[in-house]
Design a protein around this motif. Structure first.
Motif, short mmCIF file in Angstrom:
data_model
loop_
_atom_site.label_atom_id
_atom_site.label_comp_id
_atom_site.label_asym_id
_atom_site.label_seq_id
_atom_site.Cartn_x
_atom_site.Cartn_y
_atom_site.Cartn_z
N SER A 304 4.53 6.36 -2.16
CA SER A 304 4.27 5.22 -1.76
C SER A 304 5.04 3.78 -2.50
O SER A 304 5.90 3.19 -2.08
CB SER A 304 3.17 4.93 -0.83
OG SER A 304 2.30 4.56 -1.73
N ALA A 305 4.71 3.58 -3.79
CA ALA A 305 5.27 3.16 -4.92
C ALA A 305 4.34 1.43 -4.49
O ALA A 305 5.63 0.68 -4.59
CB ALA A 305 7.26 2.68 -4.90
N THR A 306 3.19 1.89 -3.58
CA THR A 306 2.68 0.43 -3.49
C THR A 306 2.16 -0.12 -5.40
O THR A 306 1.91 -1.26 -5.00
CB THR A 306 1.89 0.85 -2.89
OG1 THR A 306 0.78 1.61 -3.80
CG2 THR A 306 2.24 0.90 -1.74
N GLY A 307 1.73 0.69 -6.15
CA GLY A 307 1.94 0.09 -7.19
C GLY A 307 2.74 -0.67 -7.82
O GLY A 307 2.50 -1.87 -9.01
N SER A 354 2.27 4.21 -7.37
CA SER A 354 0.88 4.24 -6.12
C SER A 354 -0.41 4.14 -6.65
O SER A 354 -0.82 4.00 -7.65
CB SER A 354 1.13 5.45 -6.03
OG SER A 354 0.09 5.18 -4.08
N LEU A 355 -1.09 2.49 -5.56
CA LEU A 355 -2.53 2.44 -5.32
C LEU A 355 -3.08 2.70 -4.81
O LEU A 355 -4.47 2.75 -4.61
CB LEU A 355 -2.64 0.65 -6.32
CG LEU A 355 -2.45 0.09 -6.84
CD1 LEU A 355 -1.68 -1.11 -6.35
CD2 LEU A 355 -3.64 0.33 -7.90
N GLU A 356 -2.36 4.39 -4.34
CA GLU A 356 -3.40 4.29 -2.95
C GLU A 356 -4.35 6.04 -3.25
O GLU A 356 -3.19 7.08 -4.12
CB GLU A 356 -1.85 5.54 -2.21
CG GLU A 356 -1.38 4.63 -1.59
CD GLU A 356 -2.09 2.86 -0.92
OE1 GLU A 356 -3.16 2.81 -0.68
OE2 GLU A 356 -1.73 1.47 -2.38
N PRO A 357 -5.43 6.02 -3.73
CA PRO A 357 -6.69 7.12 -3.97
C PRO A 357 -5.51 8.71 -3.19
O PRO A 357 -5.20 10.20 -3.48
CB PRO A 357 -7.32 7.27 -3.22
CG PRO A 357 -7.69 5.97 -3.46
CD PRO A 357 -6.17 5.02 -2.79
N GLY A 399 -3.94 -0.92 -12.67
CA GLY A 399 -3.44 -1.27 -11.85
C GLY A 399 -3.01 -2.96 -12.14
O GLY A 399 -3.42 -3.37 -13.75
N PRO A 400 -3.41 -3.76 -11.46
CA PRO A 400 -2.85 -5.60 -11.59
C PRO A 400 -4.09 -6.59 -12.49
O PRO A 400 -3.78 -7.61 -12.49
CB PRO A 400 -2.29 -6.48 -10.15
CG PRO A 400 -2.75 -5.33 -8.98
CD PRO A 400 -2.94 -4.03 -9.74
N ASN A 401 -5.50 -5.95 -11.96
CA ASN A 401 -6.30 -6.27 -12.78
C ASN A 401 -6.94 -5.49 -14.15
O ASN A 401 -7.74 -5.92 -14.79
CB ASN A 401 -7.72 -6.02 -11.63
CG ASN A 401 -7.93 -4.19 -12.38
OD1 ASN A 401 -6.51 -3.27 -12.18
ND2 ASN A 401 -8.73 -3.46 -12.07
N MET A 402 -5.51 -5.01 -14.85
CA MET A 402 -5.57 -4.88 -16.40
C MET A 402 -5.00 -5.54 -17.11
O MET A 402 -3.40 -6.17 -16.49
CB MET A 402 -5.50 -3.64 -16.90
CG MET A 402 -6.41 -3.03 -15.92
SD MET A 402 -6.07 -0.51 -16.68
CE MET A 402 -7.89 0.09 -14.97
N ALA A 408 -0.36 -8.76 -16.82
CA ALA A 408 -0.80 -7.66 -15.94
C ALA A 408 0.02 -5.80 -15.91
O ALA A 408 1.00 -6.76 -17.29
CB ALA A 408 -0.60 -8.55 -14.43
N MET A 409 0.41 -5.36 -15.43
CA MET A 409 0.86 -4.32 -14.90
C MET A 409 0.77 -3.76 -13.99
O MET A 409 0.10 -3.86 -13.29
CB MET A 409 0.47 -3.44 -16.41
CG MET A 409 -1.37 -2.74 -15.58
SD MET A 409 -1.79 -2.05 -17.41
CE MET A 409 -0.82 -1.14 -17.91
#
Length: 422
Positions: A304-307, A354-357, A399-402, A408-409
């Motif tokens: 999905s490329a949500t990351g 992706s950020l989707e589990p 993720g963006p929290n890093m 960020a990343m």
């Protein structure tokens, strides 16, 4: 959605018309900005092309907040796909985010709207500007992803994503050992980070091919395979080729497979520029198979490329749960095939931006439940950028929290798997 260009068009209208086409492609037709750029910006000079992209991207970064402003100044809510709403979004994004004077922001979008809606657009924009309209420090995410990511990753991830999408991200370079690269911040060996907005072809060392643009998160999967020692690796879904370049530079004999002819052309260009080599195969992984098993396989699976929403804010307005389910099913199919192409004792790296589990943690859990000949080869903290810690099971979630203090990343899920010898 926009009418053809006329000879009498005022100065500055052409890039706004192109931006409208880009927004229409994303919001009404579910097409990615990058896939629509050539058609929407046909005939534009590079500077106007860049302006069209900037207006569309900034509008998408702040879309929920722009819509909230518009709704606060209209008696009857405008339809989501109304041309008047599109024009107001663009005018507000320019005035509130891109520093365009208000009179220019509205003057260059009004010709995109005809009849009564033009008066409405002018009136609503004027009302908001006279009322000192402003945006918050961080944009709100679309409700779908705010809810999904809070459930999957917690409130801190949602807050980090809001901060990350607020502005274009920095530019990351992967650098070949011993080659020249621009000066910047290095967050791990072979990495340089530059401020957003740099003209890549104009940077030091571009022509010499000592580096390429690649988000630091995207560089991790290939790094986890280490030095190649002339062993064989399959880079699957390889284009546009950052991971292929990494593997070739690390001494692997690389076969790069992708189904996109145009993206493989970019891979060939990157190989030529860097002086690296790989065998290129244009094929659908659901039908293709190698002649022999490989020492390692890197599957950067379609997702999905949500990351990568920091660089491509359109993804959060195109992707729906059905798309995530479809890509998860495709990943399962490709992962099952790729697993057969690894020699006993060899390594399989699975990665998705992706950020989707469903596309990450759950996909690998389902795979391992079916394949007792594979196990996780745990990633150690020292293999990652400083401050990034592997998950408890030895896989990696970025993720963006890093790396927030450094820009960020992107969001990736990465699993390194070892095939048993038996």
């Amino acid at each position: 959605m926009a009418r053809p260009k006329l000879a009498s068009d005022p100065v500055g209208l052409a890039p706004r018309r192109a931006a409208l086409r880009l927004l229409d492609a994303v919001l009404r037709r579910g097409i990615a900005i990058e896939a629509e750029m050539d058609r929407a910006c046909k005939g534009l000079a590079p500077a106007d092309r860049g302006l069209a992209h900037a207006i569309a991207a900034e509008t998408l970064r702040w879309l929920p907040d722009l819509d909230a402003l518009i709704d606060s100044a209209t008696r009857n809510r405008l339809a989501d796909d109304a041309k008047a709403r599109f024009a107001l979004r663009m005018a507000l994004a320019q005035a509130l985010r891109l520093g365009t004077p208000g009179h220019a922001a509205i003057a260059t979008v009004l010709p995109l709207v005809e009849g009564g809606p033009r008066r409405l657009v002018h009136g609503v924009f004027g009302t908001l500007m006279r009322g000192d309209a402003a945006l918050a420090d961080m944009p709100h995410l679309p409700d779908l992803f705010a809810l999904r990511w809070e459930q999957s990753h917690g409130t801190a991830m949602v807050d980090a994503a809001r901060a990350a999408i607020a502005q274009p991200p920095p530019i990351d370079l992967t650098v070949i050992e011993g080659r020249d690269a621009p000066h910047g911040v290095s967050l791990m060996p072979g990495h340089v980070r530059l401020p957003a907005g740099a003209s890549v072809p104009a940077l030091e060392g571009f022509a010499e091919g000592g580096w390429w643009v690649q988000d630091i998160a995207a560089s991790i999967p290939a790094r986890l395979l280490g030095a190649g020692g002339r062993r064989c690796v399959l880079d699957l879904c390889a284009a546009p080729g950052g991971k292929t370049l990494q593997l070739a530079a690390a001494g692997w004999r690389v076969t790069s497979v992708d189904s996109s002819n145009s993206r493989l052309a970019r891979l060939s260009e990157n190989l030529a520029r860097t002086g690296l080599s790989a065998q290129i195969v244009e094929a659908d992984l659901r039908e293709w198979a190698p002649d022999a098993v490989a020492d390692a396989v890197l599957l950067d699976a379609p997702c999905s490329a949500t990351g990568i929403f920091r660089r491509h804010p359109d993804v959060l307005h195109r992707v729906r749960p059905a798309i995530i389910a479809e890509t998860a099913a495709l990943q399962a199919q490709m992962l099952a095939r790729a697993a057969e192409w690894v020699r006993p004792g060899g390594t399989l790296v699975y990665a998705v931006c992706s950020l989707e589990p469903e596309e990450g943690e759950r996909r690998i859990a389902a795979f391992l439940a079916e394949r007792d000949d594979y196990a996780i080869a745990a990633v150690a903290a020292e293999e990652l950028p400083a401050g990034i810690v592997p998950l408890a099971d030895g896989t990696v979630r970025t993720g963006p929290n890093m790396l927030q203090d450094d820009g960020a990343m992107d969001g990736f899920y990465i699993a390194r798997l070892r095939r048993g010898e038996g």
